[in-house]
Design a protein around this motif. Structure first.
Motif, PDB file in Angstrom:
ATOM      1  N   VAL A 187       0.887  -1.319  -0.038  1.00 53.94           N
ATOM      2  CA  VAL A 187      -0.202   0.050   0.040  1.00 53.94           C
ATOM      3  C   VAL A 187       0.881   1.232  -0.146  1.00 53.94           C
ATOM      4  N   LYS A 188       0.326   2.261  -0.700  1.00 53.06           N
ATOM      5  CA  LYS A 188       1.157   3.592  -0.837  1.00 53.06           C
ATOM      6  C   LYS A 188       0.315   4.650  -0.542  1.00 53.06           C
ATOM      7  N   GLY A 189       0.601   5.392   0.515  1.00 53.04           N
ATOM      8  CA  GLY A 189       0.049   6.760   0.907  1.00 53.04           C
ATOM      9  C   GLY A 189      -1.181   6.612   1.229  1.00 53.04           C
ATOM     10  N   LEU A 190      -1.848   5.629   1.904  1.00 55.92           N
ATOM     11  CA  LEU A 190      -3.388   5.599   2.276  1.00 55.92           C
ATOM     12  C   LEU A 190      -3.444   7.041   3.227  1.00 55.92           C
ATOM     13  N   VAL A 191      -4.711   7.611   2.584  1.00 54.70           N
ATOM     14  CA  VAL A 191      -5.047   8.810   3.399  1.00 54.70           C
ATOM     15  C   VAL A 191      -6.893   8.850   3.632  1.00 54.70           C
ATOM     16  N   ASN A 192      -7.278   8.900   4.732  1.00 55.49           N
ATOM     17  CA  ASN A 192      -8.357   9.213   4.983  1.00 55.49           C
ATOM     18  C   ASN A 192      -8.636   9.959   6.308  1.00 55.49           C
ATOM     19  N   LYS A 193      -9.874  10.134   6.552  1.00 57.86           N
ATOM     20  CA  LYS A 193     -10.141  10.996   7.797  1.00 57.86           C
ATOM     21  C   LYS A 193      -9.241  10.585   9.206  1.00 57.86           C
ATOM     22  N   LYS A 194      -8.834   9.154   9.125  1.00 63.67           N
ATOM     23  CA  LYS A 194      -7.925   8.894  10.321  1.00 63.67           C
ATOM     24  C   LYS A 194      -6.744   8.497   9.797  1.00 63.67           C
ATOM     25  N   LEU A 195      -6.175   8.626   8.620  1.00 60.49           N
ATOM     26  CA  LEU A 195      -4.797   8.025   8.074  1.00 60.49           C
ATOM     27  C   LEU A 195      -4.079   9.142   7.637  1.00 60.49           C
ATOM     28  N   ASN A 196      -2.914   9.155   7.801  1.00 59.97           N
ATOM     29  CA  ASN A 196      -2.051  10.269   7.141  1.00 59.97           C
ATOM     30  C   ASN A 196      -0.812   9.734   6.379  1.00 59.97           C
ATOM     31  N   GLY A 197      -1.427   9.036   5.282  1.00 58.11           N
ATOM     32  CA  GLY A 197      -0.317   8.493   4.473  1.00 58.11           C
ATOM     33  C   GLY A 197       0.577   7.262   5.083  1.00 58.11           C
ATOM     34  N   VAL A 198      -0.346   6.136   4.835  1.00 59.83           N
ATOM     35  CA  VAL A 198       0.346   4.966   5.417  1.00 59.83           C
ATOM     36  C   VAL A 198       0.823   4.400   4.093  1.00 59.83           C
ATOM     37  N   SER A 199       1.973   3.828   4.427  1.00 57.21           N
ATOM     38  CA  SER A 199       2.668   2.899   3.162  1.00 57.21           C
ATOM     39  C   SER A 199       3.545   1.856   3.861  1.00 57.21           C
ATOM     40  N   PHE A 200       3.369   0.586   3.266  1.00 56.66           N
ATOM     41  CA  PHE A 200       4.184  -0.473   3.564  1.00 56.66           C
ATOM     42  C   PHE A 200       4.265  -1.685   2.538  1.00 56.66           C
ATOM     43  N   ALA A 201       4.898  -2.766   2.753  1.00 52.43           N
ATOM     44  CA  ALA A 201       4.652  -3.857   1.933  1.00 52.43           C
ATOM     45  C   ALA A 201       4.843  -5.039   2.768  1.00 52.43           C
ATOM     46  N   LEU A 202       4.004  -6.143   2.293  1.00 50.54           N
ATOM     47  CA  LEU A 202       3.905  -7.287   3.001  1.00 50.54           C
ATOM     48  C   LEU A 202       4.607  -8.355   2.000  1.00 50.54           C
ATOM     49  N   ARG A 203       5.397  -9.191   2.585  1.00 50.17           N
ATOM     50  CA  ARG A 203       5.965 -10.240   1.888  1.00 50.17           C
ATOM     51  C   ARG A 203       5.333 -11.635   1.981  1.00 50.17           C
ATOM     52  N   LYS A 204       5.479 -12.476   0.950  1.00 51.45           N
ATOM     53  CA  LYS A 204       5.027 -13.707   1.130  1.00 51.45           C
ATOM     54  C   LYS A 204       5.357 -14.573   2.108  1.00 51.45           C
ATOM     55  N   GLY A 205       4.412 -15.041   3.004  1.00 44.83           N
ATOM     56  CA  GLY A 205       4.919 -16.013   4.105  1.00 44.83           C
ATOM     57  C   GLY A 205       5.459 -15.056   5.431  1.00 44.83           C
ATOM     58  N   GLU A 206       4.708 -13.775   5.598  1.00 45.76           N
ATOM     59  CA  GLU A 206       5.504 -13.119   6.453  1.00 45.76           C
ATOM     60  C   GLU A 206       4.284 -12.749   7.498  1.00 45.76           C
ATOM     61  N   ILE A 207       4.850 -12.661   8.719  1.00 43.99           N
ATOM     62  CA  ILE A 207       3.516 -12.031   9.776  1.00 43.99           C
ATOM     63  C   ILE A 207       4.278 -10.325  10.288  1.00 43.99           C
ATOM     64  N   LEU A 208       3.334  -9.807   9.604  1.00 45.15           N
ATOM     65  CA  LEU A 208       3.642  -8.175   9.821  1.00 45.15           C
ATOM     66  C   LEU A 208       2.933  -7.760  10.907  1.00 45.15           C
ATOM     67  N   GLY A 209       3.367  -7.260  12.067  1.00 44.74           N
ATOM     68  CA  GLY A 209       2.787  -6.564  12.965  1.00 44.74           C
ATOM     69  C   GLY A 209       2.490  -5.151  12.891  1.00 44.74           C
ATOM     70  N   LEU A 210       1.279  -4.774  13.397  1.00 47.00           N
ATOM     71  CA  LEU A 210       0.919  -3.288  13.459  1.00 47.00           C
ATOM     72  C   LEU A 210       0.604  -2.914  14.848  1.00 47.00           C
ATOM     73  N   PHE A 211       1.508  -2.325  15.514  1.00 46.23           N
ATOM     74  CA  PHE A 211       1.156  -1.878  16.621  1.00 46.23           C
ATOM     75  C   PHE A 211       0.993  -0.483  17.027  1.00 46.23           C
ATOM     76  N   GLY A 212       0.300  -0.302  18.015  1.00 41.79           N
ATOM     77  CA  GLY A 212      -0.009   1.095  18.297  1.00 41.79           C
ATOM     78  C   GLY A 212      -1.222   1.015  19.162  1.00 41.79           C
ATOM     79  N   LEU A 213      -1.501   2.373  19.857  1.00 43.52           N
ATOM     80  CA  LEU A 213      -2.528   2.236  20.740  1.00 43.52           C
ATOM     81  C   LEU A 213      -3.881   2.536  20.106  1.00 43.52           C
ATOM     82  N   MET A 214      -5.056   2.274  20.574  1.00 46.03           N
ATOM     83  CA  MET A 214      -6.634   2.622  20.107  1.00 46.03           C
ATOM     84  C   MET A 214      -6.371   3.939  19.498  1.00 46.03           C
ATOM     85  N   GLY A 215      -7.005   3.876  18.401  1.00 44.55           N
ATOM     86  CA  GLY A 215      -7.178   5.187  17.786  1.00 44.55           C
ATOM     87  C   GLY A 215      -5.810   5.657  16.869  1.00 44.55           C
TER      88      GLY A 215
END
Lengths: 331, 506, 331
Positions: free
Chosen positions: B268-296
């Motif tokens: 994903v490249k530059g996701l923007v909406n009400k809650k997101l300010n440009g999120v980009s990352f890539a997920l590889r095959k067979g990978e477990i990618l963690g998204l860590f953060g507080l609520m909101g």
């Protein structure tokens, strides 16, 4: 989180809880009530449970059963359709006028089905797309279509159906009247669609949890509108049956039909909150109400008592439903 | 002891169990008048249960609450109101279509004349006073829903003041405020403090705690594990209190992390909406990618946007190298993405349907005859039975209603449902929330097995141990942006938590 | 905002007032006959009957409840008045009995809906049937009861040139206005419609307030029932049923939202006047009586849809505003 851990502590399903008086009444109340009333009537009137009488009841209830099966779809999808009675009035009046002027029978039927689809679509648009409360939206469309029918006929009964049409209802095949056979066929079809097809599954998902259904890739709006269209189609078929049976059509016909259908469905275990119900339950509910009516009739009870009675049954169904869903939520 | 007598609010040894599970195990703390007392802790630490007891929404099992030296018997919300406790809710409890003054004064409308008609003039005057007190410059006759969320919150504070509240509880009040609005709120809180109110401030964010609080108590697993003066403590100390020494959790051995040369499944490249300010990352095959953060912080919001549940203003999504447009969950599922939502009761399960139906809702096309849609009962049943065996669902049978399952088994049903879709990317949002330890281990095991078979997973969680134990790579999010990326062995729990709550990294 | 979306915004937000204004101008310019005293009196004596019920209905809809049993309560109350008058020759006693019965019916509605938690539509629909049935039973075989002249004194007396029912309607309307706008009770009713949970949390007995709104509706229906039979000079089958739809149309045309929480009495007065005037106009244009229902149904569908679209539009604009504010801050 508290609730989840609580359930864990209690175990997934304790059998003890399943057999309390309350749960028995909630799950089997209909059958118990049915047996009790049948027994009472059978004692008063020895012909009540005769095969002839039962067949007769079934025939009288045939068109109403067809309608109730359609409404079951709408109820399970989480909405309600109060316009079926008016739809019957509307399409039967138009078709009768058309046929009386010498129109062809298949064409009249096709016309009724097309009208049904349009009305069902309108209901769907108002309720599902614009978001009107289902009751208000469908009652209002009911007013409109019945008003149109009343205007076309000046509230006079329309006669002049071809003999072939009216004869159909009175002919018998294999000992049962044709209308009974049609009702059985429609019920089986409804049963098949609601319980044995992927569309039926989607109806349950939309009514049970629309949000989850959306996440699971189901087009919730489309399914709900389709249910309205199914209900409208079954109302059109019921209208044909009624025309054939009565040999006439009237704009004031079937005024309380929607309540009776909803009552039958709810008594048969369909929830007013959506997501729960069955065509078989509706069949039982229709049969139950029709049998009681027949019993009351045979005792010479005034038709207005029966109005009071249907109202009472509807309330009872609603109360039962509300307790059931509360019991479900408390598990 | 002497200190305690001076304190305005004293909570002593509160216990609370829900259906036999102890959520509060004897919490005690106290706060003085004119003090802002912070309350920190992870999810499920018992903060909201404790505050709901104070607000009269739950009743306590045992323990005592003293207000101004007198024991307060808080049985319902009215009693809490009488005791001078006011709760500024996360979701506001206001009347959107009524005027601001009406909202503030609804519980004690002034009346006049022989017929006790409502005295609107007086009502507006009094309301104006309270509005001035919180520094909100709007006319008392404005309709409430014309105000912004921050302003509505100020109205709620004014309402609390009108009820003579001396103890004000703020439950994550800044979660939907901008930084300017947050500053205004802090100004109000300081003013309230000066006027002698006792303020409880619940938050996830330690920078806020340091800015506004005099003292801070950290809750963990239903206990108060430490109260500190904010002047004498550090972010590191708070982080270590929050994390504590956890019970050893069983994490399975992960398959080796795919290297940078591995094929990229989802990008994903530059996701923007009400809650997101440009999120980009890539997920590889067979990978477990963690998204860590507080609520909101934007973790769930990222997932919802990818899955087509939330609208995107801009941004690109690539699936196996080719760009895809995802406007609905249907499209997402067609491109091979599945999504386990964080609240399984609201968005995961049809509770009144049985397990069999719940398992096959997303794969109806596979278990039915194409064209007529008839369900092939045998195919379905064999799939369901296989799922029971493979995914360790414990139930009386496929016909058991989902509502009657335990949390862990419910979650396994939802998980298997998505495993069965054979998608390439599975997004798991808090897959072990509200699940007991045994089921947790099983769920971890299942995830690993599926990854070994080539599934790629995005794992969202606010449990740092889960991140460390289950992810190949961890992205840390805050305020709708990715603020850090770590390989699993490059970081510590302290670093992750520190980054999230916003103090400086360790 | 582009030109088109500006137009959309204005239309969505003000559709009903715009249409009312066009309607009023049309009537004033085209139909000076409309304003003759005879016409206005005929209009007001009709509208006053269901207008009384509309006062209570406004309160109910503000709390988020739709009551479709009011027409049947008016019917039942009227029939009871007739029977009591026949037995005792006392109009006052008839009125009291009518009020008492309707009050009891509405109190039941309130209890079932608020306390037991049944869906309001299905409950009031069932109660509607029970009332209809009971009233028809009380009328019995006659189907029309003609009463002596002294029975019609109340219904046909004029005060200041206006029918007594119209005067009573205006008086009670003023009381309703005062209650809703000037008393704590009225404020609580609005607040409950907005956010019932928050109201309960501030320690107000929500059940009591809501039950009172039902009882008020019942009392008003009782009064309307008595004046209705007195105006007609007797009772007949099914008089007054379906009045609830005129009520509902008047309330929603008057700007009360079907979703609850907002609306006002003055709007309802306007709505009653508009619907009564429309009724009269349809008559004057000799539009078929049978088409009236089409109009009422259409009006409800239109106004409720417009109300919803207005809400969507407002929410949309608020979001745009918030977004702009956020961007402002960032830049």
């Amino acid at each position: 989180m508290g609730k989840d851990t609580a359930k864990l502590a209690r175990g997934p399903l304790s059998l003890k809880k399943e057999l309390t008086f309350q749960s028995v009444m909630l799950n089997y109340g209909l059958y118990i009530a049915m047996l009790a009333t049948f027994a009472t009537f059978a004692i008063i009137n020895d012909k009540f449970l005769s095969l002839n009488n039962v067949v007769n009841v079934f025939e009288q209830a045939a068109y109403y059963l067809v309608c109730a099966v359609g409404i079951t779809f709408v109820l399970v999808s989480g909405n309600n359709d109060m316009s079926v009675g008016s739809q019957i009035a509307f399409s039967s009046v138009i078709a009768t006028i058309f046929l009386a002027q010498g129109g062809s029978i298949p064409l009249s039927m096709g016309m009724m089905l097309v009208f049904a689809l349009v009305i069902g679509l309108c209901n769907g648009l108002f309720v599902v797309i614009i978001g009107l409360p289902p009751f208000i939206g469908t009652i209002a469309t009911g007013y409109v279509v019945r008003g149109i029918a009343a205007n076309m006929t000046k509230q006079e009964t329309q006669y002049g159906l071809p003999a072939a049409y009216t004869q159909f209802a009175w002919n018998k095949t294999l000992g049962l009247s044709n209308l009974t056979w049609i009702a059985i066929a429609i019920t089986l079809l409804g049963l098949y669609i609601l319980h044995f097809t992927s569309f039926g599954r989607k109806v349950f998902a939309c009514g049970g949890n629309a949000k989850a259904a959306e996440v699971m890739g189901i087009n919730v709006k489309r399914v709900k509108i389709a249910c309205y269209m199914i209900s409208a189609l079954s109302a059109a078929i019921a209208a044909m049956m009624l025309m054939s049976r009565l040999g006439a059509a009237r704009s004031g016909t079937a005024e309380t039909l929607h309540t009776e259908c909803v009552a039958a469905a709810v008594i048969g275990g369909t929830s007013l909150k959506g997501g729960q119900g069955s065509v078989l339950g509706t069949l039982l509910g229709v049969f139950f109400i029709a049998m009681i009516r027949n019993g009351l009739n045979s005792q010479g009870v005034n038709a207005y008592w029966q109005l009071v009675f249907t109202g009472g049954i509807t309330l009872l169904g609603a109360i039962l439903d509300s307790y059931k869903s509360r019991a479900n939520a408390a598990v | 002891m002497e200190q305690k007598e001076k304190d305005y609010l004293v909570i002593e040894d509160i216990h609370k169990s829900f259906y036999g599970v102890e959520v509060l195990k004897g919490v005690s703390f106290s706060a003085a008048a004119g003090e802002v007392h912070g309350l920190l802790g992870g999810n499920g630490a018992g903060k909201s249960t404790l505050m709901n007891i104070l607000g009269g929404i739950y009743s306590k099992d045992s323990g005592r609450i003293f207000i101004d030296g007198k024991e307060a018997n808080i049985t319902d919300s009215k009693a809490a109101e009488r005791a001078g406790i006011a709760f500024i809710h996360q979701e506001l409890k206001l009347f959107g279509l009524r005027s601001v003054a009406e909202n503030i004064m609804i519980s004690n409308l002034p009346t006049k004349g022989p017929f006790h008609f409502v005295d609107d003039k007086k009502k507006n005057e009094i309301a104006k006073q309270y509005l001035d007190e919180v520094g909100l410059q709007v006319s008392p006759t404005t309709r409430l829903d014309e105000l912004s969320i921050a302003e509505q919150q100020q109205v709620e504070i004014a309402k609390a003041l009108s009820l003579n509240a001396k103890v004000l509880i703020f439950d994550e009040p800044t979660s939907s405020l901008t930084s300017r609005e947050t500053n205004i709120l802090f100004g109000i809180i300081r003013q309230l403090k000066k006027n002698g109110a006792c303020i409880i401030y619940i938050s996830h964010k330690s920078d806020e705690i340091f800015e506004i609080c005099d003292k801070v108590s950290v809750l963990r697993n239903g206990e108060n594990v430490g109260t500190r003066d904010t002047a004498n403590t550090t972010n590191d100390e708070l982080v270590s209190l929050i994390i504590g020494r956890k019970l050893d959790q069983y994490f399975p051995e992960l398959p080796p992390a795919p290297g940078p040369e591995a094929e990229t499944v989802l990008e994903v490249k530059g996701l923007v909406n009400k809650k997101l300010n440009g999120v980009s990352f890539a997920l590889r095959k067979g990978e477990i990618l963690g998204l860590f953060g507080l609520m909101g912080a934007g973790r769930s919001e990222t997932a919802r946007a990818i899955f087509g549940l939330d609208h995107l203003f801009s941004g690109e999504i690539y699936m196996e190298g080719s760009q895809v447009k995802i406007s609905s969950p249907r499209k997402a599922m067609k491109t091979g993405i599945s999504f386990l939502t964080e609240n399984r009761r609201e968005e995961g399960l049809v509770l009144n349907a049985d397990i069999r139906k719940n398992l096959t809702f997303p794969i109806l096309s596979r278990v039915s005859v194409p064209g007529i849609g008839c369900i092939r009962a045998k195919t379905e049943m064999s799939l369901v039975k296989e799922a029971f065996k493979r995914f360790l669902i414990k139930a009386t049978g496929p016909e058991q209603r989902a509502a009657t399952l335990s949390g862990g088994n419910q979650q396994k049903v939802v998980l298997s449902k998505w495993f069965m879709t054979d998608s390439k990317v599975l997004i798991l949002d808090e897959p072990t929330r509200g699940v007991d330890i045994g089921a947790k281990a099983e769920i971890y095991q299942l995830i690993t097995e599926m990854v070994e078979k080539g599934l790629s997973v995005i794992l969202i969680s606010c449990e740092e141990s889960e991140m460390m134990g289950m992810c190949h790579r961890i992205l840390v999010m805050r305020d709708g942006e990715i603020i850090g990326e770590f390989q699993r062995d490059e970081t510590t729990q302290e670093e992750l938590v520190g980054l999230c709550i916003g103090g400086k990294a360790v | 905002m582009s030109g088109l979306s500006k137009v959309r915004s204005v239309v969505f937000k003000n559709a009903t007032p715009i249409l009312l204004a066009i309607f009023a101008i049309f009537v004033v310019v085209k139909m000076p006959v409309f304003f003759t005293p005879d016409n206005l009196i005929s209009l007001s004596s009709q509208g006053a009957i269901w207008g009384l019920a509309a006062i209570g209905m406004t309160m109910l809809i503000i709390t988020g409840v739709t009551d479709v049993s009011v027409g049947s309560q008016i019917y039942l109350g009227g029939v009871i008045t007739v029977r009591v008058f026949q037995a005792t020759e006392s109009m006052v006693l008839g009125l009291l009995c009518s009020i008492l019965v309707c009050m009891a019916v509405s109190a039941f509605n309130g209890f079932a809906i608020v306390k037991v938690g049944l869906p309001s539509m299905i409950t009031t629909l069932a109660v509607q049937q029970v009332c209809n049935g009971t009233a028809s039973l009380i009328i019995g075989k006659d189907s029309v009861i003609t009463m002596p002249d002294e029975f019609s004194v109340w219904g046909q007396t004029r005060v200041l040139g206006l029918p007594i029912s119209a005067v009573l309607f205006l008086a009670l309307f003023v009381v309703g206005c005062v209650v809703m706008n000037c008393t704590k009770f009225g404020r609580y009713v609005y607040a409950i419609g907005n956010n019932s949970d928050a109201m309960a949390a501030s320690g107000v007995n929500v059940f009591r307030i809501r039950e009172i709104t039902f009882i008020i509706t019942g009392i008003l229906c009782g009064i309307a029932g008595t004046f209705n039979v007195s105006r007609i000079g007797g009772a007949q089958f099914n008089m007054g049923i379906q009045m609830e739809f005129s009520c509902m149309a008047a309330v929603v045309v008057g700007g009360t939202s079907m979703l609850g929480g907002s609306g006002n009495m003055i709007g309802t007065l306007l709505g009653v006047f508009v619907i009564a005037a429309l009724d009269q106009l349809l008559r004057m244009f000799s539009v078929s009586v049978y088409l009236y229902n089409v109009f009422w149904g259409g009006i409800v569908l239109f106004t409720v849809s417009m109300d919803l679209l207005k809400k969507y539009q407002e929410r949309h604009e608020r979001e745009l505003k918030n977004l702009a504010a956020q961007e402002d801050e960032q830049s």
